[in-house]
Design an enzyme around this catalytic site. Sequence first.
Site, PDB file in Angstrom:
ATOM      1  N   ASP A 144      -1.694  -2.439   3.143  1.00  0.00           N
ATOM      2  CA  ASP A 144      -2.724  -2.348   4.290  1.00  0.00           C
ATOM      3  C   ASP A 144      -1.986  -2.869   5.207  1.00  0.00           C
ATOM      4  OD1 ASP A 144      -4.718  -2.669   6.080  1.00  0.00           O
ATOM      5  OD2 ASP A 144      -6.063  -3.634   4.672  1.00  0.00           O
ATOM      6  N   LYS A 153      -0.062  -3.162  15.944  1.00  0.00           N
ATOM      7  CA  LYS A 153      -0.335  -1.770  15.674  1.00  0.00           C
ATOM      8  C   LYS A 153      -0.791  -0.821  16.609  1.00  0.00           C
ATOM      9  CE  LYS A 153      -3.356  -0.051  11.788  1.00  0.00           C
ATOM     10  NZ  LYS A 153      -4.064  -0.476  10.699  1.00  0.00           N
ATOM     11  N   GLU A 166      -7.290   4.764   5.747  1.00  0.00           N
ATOM     12  CA  GLU A 166      -7.780   3.611   5.148  1.00  0.00           C
ATOM     13  C   GLU A 166      -9.291   3.706   4.613  1.00  0.00           C
ATOM     14  OE1 GLU A 166      -7.212   1.232   8.662  1.00  0.00           O
ATOM     15  OE2 GLU A 166      -5.178   0.988   8.531  1.00  0.00           O
ATOM     16  N   ASP A 221     -15.288   1.782   8.782  1.00  0.00           N
ATOM     17  CA  ASP A 221     -13.993   0.861   8.941  1.00  0.00           C
ATOM     18  C   ASP A 221     -13.827   0.286  10.366  1.00  0.00           C
ATOM     19  OD1 ASP A 221     -11.590  -0.506   8.783  1.00  0.00           O
ATOM     20  OD2 ASP A 221     -10.564   1.227   7.603  1.00  0.00           O
TER      21      ASP A 221
END
Lengths: 177, 619
Positions: free
Chosen positions: B25, B87, B184, B206
């Site tokens: 992850d 990210k 994800e 999420d």
Amino acid sequence: MNFDFKQDHFSLFGLPRRFALDAGQLDSAWRTVAAQVHPDRYASAGDAEKRAALMMATHANEAYRTLKSPLARARYLLQLAGVDTQEDTNTSMPADFLMAQMEWREAIGEAKDEHDVAALEKLARDLQRDAAALQQHLGVALDDAGDLDGAAVLVRKLRFLEKLEQEIGDAIESLLF
Amino acid sequence: MALLQIAEPGLSAAPHQHRLAVGIDLGTTNSLVATVRSGAAGVLPDECGRSLLPSVVRYLDDGDVAVGFAAQAEQSRDPHNTIVSVKRFMGRGLADISEAAAQPYRFVDAPGMVQLITRAGPKSPVEISADILRALKQRAEASLGGELVGAVITVPAYFDDAQRQATKDAARLAGLNVLRLLNEPTAAAIAYGLDNSSEGVYVVYDLGGGTFDVSILKLTQGVFEVLSTSGDSALGGDDFDHRVYCWALAQAGLSGLNAHDSRLLLTCAREAKEALTEHASTHLTALLSDGQAIDLTLDQDTFRDITKTLVDKTLLPVRKALRDARIGVDDVKGVVMVGGATRMPHIQKAVGDLFGQTPLTNLDPDKVVALGAAMQANVLAGNKQDDDWLLLDVIPLSLGLETMGGLTEKIIPRNSTLPIARAQEFTTFKDGQTAMSIHVLQGERELVSDCRSLAQFVLRGIPPMVAGAARIRITFQVDADGLLAVSARELTSGVEAHIEVKPSYGLSDEEITRMLTDSLAHVQDDIEARKLREAIVDAESLADATRAAIAADGDLLSADELAAIEAGLGAVADAIAGNRTVAINEAAHQLNRLTETFAARRMDRNVQRALKGHNIAEL
């Protein structure tokens, strides 16, 4: 890995070649095929096999998408029978149908101008009812009467309704999001 | 090794050998690595027993790179060289980054993707992410005691092609074999779905550090079918920190902090946010570089008020996803909460109110994605033969082409099941036209300027004909990872102008090779020696496979093509004789490239041989 890219979509899923369709049966047949050819099944295989899996899975998804949509399914059946639906070339439609189209468009425009999502949603439901009626006629024309030219006209009509539905969806989205 | 590994799946691995595979992850704030051992998925901790690796990379004076807690500890002291939340910059140009001025970094715009100036030179987000992945790879290999066969890397479902490509490039740069890019929310659903062995429609909400995703999934007999996905790839827990930070600035009457103070206060803001999960109010204290002390009290009600718009902003994509899936809130069997930011009580309440049920939080929201990815990696590595499952994911954003007048025409609509291909035919516009410009876009908006530009290329070599006579077919292929390949060919004349393009944000293979070479510059001699041996073994087996293929199917090649491949074989032999790893890899890479078309033709022939009219269900 035996996969016949030339067989028709109905045979791929083991379904009868007709317009009337059991959606649950299609869903489960697609999942069965997808489970066999999905690239994830070949994650540790060589590149050539991965490429083949990609081609097969893409083909299976395309077949599923075609059969799932009544419009695409009818168009595909006509194509298999060698009938061109002339959706881009033949724009002649009965006057009452064209009149109804204009009324739909006006109603959508009005609801959109007034930011009336509820009215748009009602229009979408009405439209779905009309589309369902057309689909029923398509079923008769294709499966029972074998009236392919009549079916081609119905496909063109249904295409109009699908565009309207898209327009309503876009309008709702632009108001909501 | 494009060539000729035509074997039955599963036969290549020794049957009882457990192949080491991990799920990673790669988060905005924290990253994790997990694996399946003895049938159970678990997160691999570092030597101090900590599961999370802060996604922070610091470039040090001596050329070393610190990743994780060590880097995080120095972030306010060395803000320019300590990169957090990288990210958010993946696959993004400078113009895409909101609040670039508020970031303590020195950005430069580079072709394709923004770069950050550090004391180690300009670093692309791909390189920085690769440093994080390398740390996780080392952790996994040390802990599992062997080399990894591959990894499943998770990405936000709402990542576009450029962001996915950048993630895959980062993994390749870190020396990881990517078994799959997995969304994800889908990973979280695997972790939950298999624990609860439930059927029905589930919503995965999420909210990570920097991205928000929502996916609607249908679970039926071991198939995880994604019905729709939506989200906001620039909304996450960081934004809540930022609201607290802005609130603190306003309360203390401050403006224009330097990079050090700004980073310090952001860290305090994050700690305050986390404290409010457990406590009704918290103190925010900091000592700025000019000696000024900040001491503020923040309570839950104020926090809820200043972040209300952010919470509301997450509910829009939820409604949009429900709409796309043609699902009402009553049809939803369960709502799964993922991401550390979903610990905030007012988020759980807002989601609970929308769906009229308490969201599921029984798995650790920080770990659930990595655990699901590890389970999928275990399946893809071939460790699990029975009762495995299948993921059917969708493309999150529509793909289209620019048409006249700066408008986009959708070719592949969003939420289409992957993999998918769609072809579109185009024709020339003028007599004698020999080139055509193609612009590929991703997004839902009508105007080209509102969509993301993925690739722009010119198709040349169209035979001159009268306007409208040429037929150019452009094919879009999106694979199971959600990555796009575009090819184009002219159909009428028999002249094939065939090209493959990569999205403009992706790195070319040459760039990857260069970066790999650069990053290898510092390593020990024994590693060099091992690389050399591996390169020789790989190159020799490629050469052997090529010769065998020529012997079997050489008739598929023209004399010129055969000569080119023979020359490639010669170059490989020369490079092996020279004992230089890079040269050998380059020669092997070149040979691979030369044999791509041959491999494709052989594959087609194999498929043709297999075409005996079998129904797929009979297999």
